[in-house]
Design a protein around this motif. Structure first.
Motif, mmCIF file in Angstrom:
data_model
loop_
_atom_site.group_PDB
_atom_site.id
_atom_site.type_symbol
_atom_site.label_atom_id
_atom_site.label_comp_id
_atom_site.label_asym_id
_atom_site.label_seq_id
_atom_site.Cartn_x
_atom_site.Cartn_y
_atom_site.Cartn_z
ATOM 1 N N GLN A 41 -125.214 -19.323 36.949
ATOM 2 C CA GLN A 41 -126.050 -19.746 35.824
ATOM 3 C C GLN A 41 -125.635 -19.028 34.535
ATOM 4 N N HIS A 82 -124.138 -19.850 31.849
ATOM 5 C CA HIS A 82 -124.418 -20.510 30.572
ATOM 6 C C HIS A 82 -125.917 -20.565 30.275
ATOM 7 N N ARG A 83 -126.768 -20.178 31.232
ATOM 8 C CA ARG A 83 -128.210 -20.174 31.017
ATOM 9 C C ARG A 83 -128.795 -18.765 30.927
ATOM 10 N N SER A 106 -123.671 -11.215 28.193
ATOM 11 C CA SER A 106 -122.985 -12.486 28.392
ATOM 12 C C SER A 106 -122.701 -12.776 29.857
ATOM 13 N N THR A 107 -122.482 -11.755 30.652
ATOM 14 C CA THR A 107 -122.230 -11.925 32.078
ATOM 15 C C THR A 107 -122.719 -10.688 32.822
#
Length: 161
Positions: A66, A68-69, A78-79
């Motif tokens: 997920q 991108h959410r 970001s990650t």
């Protein structure tokens, strides 16, 4: 296309984040932190708890799926990698989360004070439970229980109200 808030984000909006930030500041949790904040760590662990994740790898795989959410879930990083989460869990003061949990308990206690309990109690009564959690000895060599088994003992104190 769905345009509302994600369920996880809706749940996290009920948390008093100003209190959480005070707990982080009191224990200097953001000292030398660049990207993965204490709030991101809390959200990752809350996500793991709510979705029954069993390991850091499991948390990482589900959150990367997920990616991108993440922003819409409330994360500001970001990650999320397994190493970053493991280092945060190992080095950040646990007292941040203990203080925040005590604040949440204090908020929840009056909400359920008038609920019928089924038994009349004149005073506060606590239930104490001691549970042994089995572990793999090759993965957790620091927790020997028997010659070929590892385990930890978890003590829990519950307010019956």
């Amino acid at each position: 296309m769905h345009q509302g808030k994600l369920v996880f984000s809706q749940l996290m909006t009920y948390l008093p984040l100003t209190t959480f930030r005070r707990c982080v500041a009191a224990h200097r949790g953001e000292h030398k932190v660049k990207d993965f904040s204490c709030l991101d760590q809390f959200f990752a662990m809350a996500f793991a708890q709510l979705t029954y994740r069993e390991s850091l790898r499991d948390i990482e795989v589900n959150l990367r799926a997920q990616a991108h959410r993440l922003y819409h879930m409330g994360f500001r990083c970001s990650t999320i990698s397994r190493n970053t989460l493991a280092n945060a869990n190992a080095t950040r003061p646990w007292q941040i989360y203990a203080d925040f949990a005590q604040h949440l308990i204090a908020m929840a206690r009056p909400l359920y004070a008038s609920e019928p309990f089924g038994v009349d109690l004149d005073a506060t009564v606590y239930a104490f439970d001691a549970t042994t959690i089995d572990l793999c000895l090759s993965v957790y060599p620091w927790a020997p229980f028997r010659s070929a088994k590892a385990a930890i003992k978890l003590h829990t104190l519950l307010d019956l109200r």
